[in-house]
Design a protein around this motif. Structure first.
Motif, mmCIF file in Angstrom:
data_model
loop_
_atom_site.group_PDB
_atom_site.id
_atom_site.type_symbol
_atom_site.label_atom_id
_atom_site.label_comp_id
_atom_site.label_asym_id
_atom_site.label_seq_id
_atom_site.Cartn_x
_atom_site.Cartn_y
_atom_site.Cartn_z
ATOM 1 N N PHE A 1 -17.846 -21.508 44.182
ATOM 2 C CA PHE A 1 -18.256 -20.194 43.703
ATOM 3 C C PHE A 1 -19.757 -19.999 43.869
ATOM 4 O O PHE A 1 -20.223 -18.905 44.197
ATOM 5 N N GLU A 2 -20.516 -21.067 43.662
ATOM 6 C CA GLU A 2 -21.965 -20.976 43.803
ATOM 7 C C GLU A 2 -22.373 -20.629 45.233
ATOM 8 O O GLU A 2 -23.366 -19.933 45.461
ATOM 9 N N ILE B 1 -21.963 -16.894 45.635
ATOM 10 C CA ILE B 1 -23.076 -16.201 44.983
ATOM 11 C C ILE B 1 -24.331 -16.276 45.845
ATOM 12 O O ILE B 1 -25.025 -15.273 46.075
ATOM 13 N N ARG C 1 -23.958 -14.035 49.029
ATOM 14 C CA ARG C 1 -23.990 -12.598 48.733
ATOM 15 C C ARG C 1 -25.408 -12.117 48.428
ATOM 16 O O ARG C 1 -25.880 -11.116 48.975
ATOM 17 N N MET D 1 -16.976 -10.170 48.434
ATOM 18 C CA MET D 1 -17.490 -11.192 47.519
ATOM 19 C C MET D 1 -17.707 -10.662 46.106
ATOM 20 O O MET D 1 -17.401 -11.347 45.123
ATOM 21 N N LEU D 2 -18.235 -9.434 45.975
ATOM 22 C CA LEU D 2 -18.567 -8.919 44.647
ATOM 23 C C LEU D 2 -17.352 -8.759 43.743
ATOM 24 O O LEU D 2 -17.402 -9.156 42.571
ATOM 25 N N MET E 1 -16.541 -12.143 42.409
ATOM 26 C CA MET E 1 -17.506 -12.591 41.406
ATOM 27 C C MET E 1 -17.276 -11.888 40.078
ATOM 28 O O MET E 1 -17.331 -12.513 39.009
ATOM 29 N N ASN E 2 -16.995 -10.592 40.125
ATOM 30 C CA ASN E 2 -16.725 -9.854 38.895
ATOM 31 C C ASN E 2 -15.451 -10.343 38.220
ATOM 32 O O ASN E 2 -15.388 -10.454 36.990
ATOM 33 N N THR F 1 -16.197 -13.557 36.310
ATOM 34 C CA THR F 1 -17.237 -13.591 35.273
ATOM 35 C C THR F 1 -17.152 -12.442 34.277
ATOM 36 O O THR F 1 -17.961 -12.387 33.343
ATOM 37 N N ARG G 1 -19.908 -11.645 31.022
ATOM 38 C CA ARG G 1 -21.104 -10.900 31.378
ATOM 39 C C ARG G 1 -21.484 -9.897 30.287
ATOM 40 O O ARG G 1 -20.631 -9.416 29.523
ATOM 41 N N THR H 1 -26.000 -14.355 37.427
ATOM 42 C CA THR H 1 -24.639 -14.603 37.909
ATOM 43 C C THR H 1 -24.355 -16.096 38.007
ATOM 44 O O THR H 1 -23.255 -16.559 37.680
ATOM 45 N N ALA I 1 -21.550 -18.391 36.090
ATOM 46 C CA ALA I 1 -20.682 -19.340 36.773
ATOM 47 C C ALA I 1 -20.731 -20.704 36.094
ATOM 48 O O ALA I 1 -19.706 -21.390 35.960
#
Length: 251
Positions: A113-114, A117, A120, A191-192, A195-196, A199, A203, A238, A242
């Protein structure tokens, strides 16, 4: 009959293996198209001529042409002047293919996942100098509208994610460079959302909206360094989310 005087040796007809012939034929024609040897709206040789040149049956050639049509590289037309023609790939078709490919590659492979991030935000940060220089009032208005929407406490997580995508897509479009904006689609629209999705429970929407408002102010002032610093803040936030996601909950 193919066009008079046209040298169809631009397609490599040699070195076919006996397995998956239709795939190899499709690849040979695709390669000629991508290299610019076959131009938009140009008619390919007939199925009969392609079969003779490749040394295969017409059904095998037909299967290869179906593969190319499925990739939107060619189109077929019926009638006396018909045949298979090199297609013009539209931006929308290419956009959908890019987003789908990125989504599948990330979702179906063991990518940290990193790393997603990092990729992106590195890509999006590259847009900021041009976006700061070229942004229009329309771009800023769109960003402000999305940032305001993100402060609505009744906004669903799905709608927040969609708004987040539109906000960052506006930054890419503010560059005024259609090729850069197109390439960013893979980072933002593939990707976004991922990520959403991973997380959203942790968030702080207000913090994200604040960062977005500050980004708008920096772009409005044409201050690329400040915009870059804010994008770095968003990247670190972000990454923090993670990290929290990885840590097991304690009772």
């Amino acid at each position: 009959m193919h066009e008079e005087g046209r040298d169809w040796m631009v397609i490599s007809y040699n070195n076919l293996k006996r397995d998956a012939l239709s795939t190899q034929i499709a690849d040979a024609i695709r390669d000629a198209i991508l290299k610019g040897h076959l131009i938009v709206d140009e008619r390919l040789p007939s199925e009969t001529e392609l079969a003779e040149r490749f040394g295969v049956s017409r059904p095998t050639v037909r299967e290869a042409l179906k593969r190319l049509a499925a990739q939107n590289l060619i189109r077929t037309q019926r009638g006396p002047t018909g045949g298979a023609f090199v297609n013009r790939l539209s931006w929308s078709e290419a956009h959908d293919a890019l987003v789908t490919t990125n989504t599948l590659l990330i979702g179906m492979n063991d990518i940290p996942f990193e790393a997603v991030i990092e990729a992106r935000f590195t890509l999006e940060a590259s847009c900021l100098p041009l976006a700061a220089e070229r942004r229009s009032e329309e771009h800023l208005a769109l960003m402000r509208s999305e940032a305001a929407r993100q402060r609505d406490k009744n906004l669903t997580d799905e709608d927040f994610c969609s708004s987040d995508v539109r906000f960052h897509r506006a930054i890419a479009e503010a560059t005024g460079n259609p090729v850069l904006a197109f390439q960013m689609a893979g980072a933002i629209e593939a990707m976004l959302p991922l990520m959403n999705m991973l997380t959203y429970r942790m968030r702080d929407r207000t913090r994200m909206a604040d960062l977005h408002d500050n980004l708008i102010a920096a772009l409005s002032d044409r201050d690329a360094p400040s915009a870059k610093a804010l994008m770095d803040d968003l990247a670190r936030y972000t990454l923090d989310l993670a990290e929290k996601r990885r840590k097991p909950r304690t009772s």
